[in-house]
Scaffold this active site. Structure first.
Site, PDB file in Angstrom:
ATOM      1  CE  LYS A  51      -4.126  -0.962   0.481  1.00 38.90           C
ATOM      2  NZ  LYS A  51      -5.529  -0.813  -0.636  1.00 38.90           N
ATOM      3  CB  SER A 302      -1.577  -8.295  -1.313  1.00 39.28           C
ATOM      4  OG  SER A 302      -2.231  -9.040   0.097  1.00 39.28           O
TER       5      SER A 302
END
Length: 402
Positions: A51, A302
């Site tokens: 992110k 992720s």
């Protein structure tokens, strides 16, 4: 529509400000699955997630004077930390609205990066609504979690790195939440190699992308919940959905037990710690959700922001699902030596008693009887059947506890 050139521009901006994460070949999982498998380890990224890429790229495109009042965002945790770090690097204040059920580790980590945190609502969408209200009240710049070209371009740099390190990759498995990561990665990967297959993976408890694809338009879920909290949203982005429709070849879902077992497998066999959202790509492969043929395959891990309490629950859950842990309740005679006899019998069967509790005061028990709860380490489903058969033959009223 997002362009490959925008992702290449983002890569220049991020160079030296983030970690270029490793692409690791897994010998164990390659042999188990029958094709070469690689892990793109964004769980090792700064802030523990991809992110930060999108957040840095977004803020870098804003003139300094527009950021003087600070930035605000909504997040279940990973985007929050990315925004907090990006804001700290640019020396501007950050306010993050997080759902009330956000794991404590993610709240504390966000604060450690210098952001102010406020909790609101039961899900991301509730937090996002409150963040938009505060944006207007305070005159801050809102940093979208996924639905913005600059965010998608930053996340797309993951795809650039994968194709630079493995130009002949055949298949990428990518988690889907709001769609920013997979939209960016698919744009980068297909832009470089149009023949590569992109498979999106969602938690079965939050399948907004799969349902939207089936309907042909955006679907808003009435409820969304999963161990993979980082990808739990009720609706895809308005800008991410068209890209997913155009570039993502398949969308699959994985169940909670499959996510838990993938987390355990990555820890035990891959020596990698990932959160639920980071494990869904491997879960899809381990439980036959991915499309074939796969060829040289990359699972995008992720994120790795999982707290210790969740790890403990997940490990236990994964062991139960694999037949390596058994909880059982038995009745026995409340007399000296009865518990020792039971323990000796289980030891003879090779079951390791992890925990035991003994209760003779339960209202449902007959006088002279006792109830024992046992937690046993076992060697697999067949071993569990052997233990239960042994208890039955021994005259114990055994009940498996779920």
């Amino acid at each position: 529509m997002l362009k490959l050139s925008a992702i290449r521009d983002a890569a220049v901006i991020l160079n030296g400000r983030i970690r270029r994460t490793e692409l690791i070949h897994s010998h164990y999982f390659s042999e188990r699955l029958g094709h070469p498998l690689y892990f793109k380890c964004e769980n090792l990224q700064r802030t523990g997630s991809f992110k930060v890429r999108g957040a840095l790229n977004f803020l870098a495109h804003h003139p300094p004077e527009s950021l003087q009042s600070g930035v605000i965002t909504a997040s279940a945790g990973n985007h929050a930390q990315g925004v907090a770090l990006a804001a700290r690097q640019m020396n501007i204040p950050a306010l993050v609205v997080m759902p009330e059920n956000t794991p404590l580790a993610k709240i504390l980590a966000t604060r450690d990066y210098g952001a102010e945190v406020t909790l609101h609502g039961a899900a991301f969408d509730d937090a996002a609504e409150r963040a938009r209200e505060l944006e207007r009240e305070k005159g801050m710049v809102y940093v979208p979690a996924f639905d913005h070209p600059l965010i998608m371009a930053g996340q797309g740099t993951v795809g650039l790195e994968i194709l630079e390190d493995l130009p002949d990759a055949d298949t990428l498995l990518v988690p889907i939440g709001g769609g920013g990561l997979i939209a960016g990665v698919a744009t980068a990967a297909k832009g470089i190699n149009p023949r590569i297959r992109i498979v999106g993976v969602e938690a079965a408890g939050a399948p907004c992308a799969l349902l939207s694809r089936r309907k042909g338009s955006l679907v808003t879920l009435t409820a969304a919940r999963s161990l993979a909290d980082g990808i739990v949203v009720k609706r895809l982005g308005e800008e991410t959905f068209p890209i997913i429709e155009k570039l993502v070849d398949d969308i699959v879902t994985v169940e909670e037990e499959e996510i838990a077992q993938a987390i355990v497998s990555l820890m035990e066999k891959g020596k990698l710690v990932v959160e639920g959202a980071g494990a869904v790509s491997l879960a899809a492969l381990l439980y036959g959700r991915g499309t074939s043929p796969l060829g040289r395959t990359v699972c995008l891990l992720s994120g790795g922001n999982i707290d210790v309490q969740t790890i403990a629950r997940v490990v236990e859950r994964g062991m139960v699902a694999e037949g390596r842990f058994l909880k059982v309740k038995v009745e026995l005679l409340d007399a000296p030596g009865s518990l020792a006899k039971l323990a000796s019998m289980l030891a003879g069967e090779g079951a390791n008693i992890f925990h035991v509790s003994h209760d003779r005061r339960s209202a449902g028990l007959h006088l002279g009887r006792a109830e024992v709860h046992l937690e046993l380490e076992t060697r697999g489903p067949e071993h569990i059947r052997e233990i239960l058969d042994l208890l039955k033959k021994g005259g114990y009223g055994a009940t498996v506890v779920r």
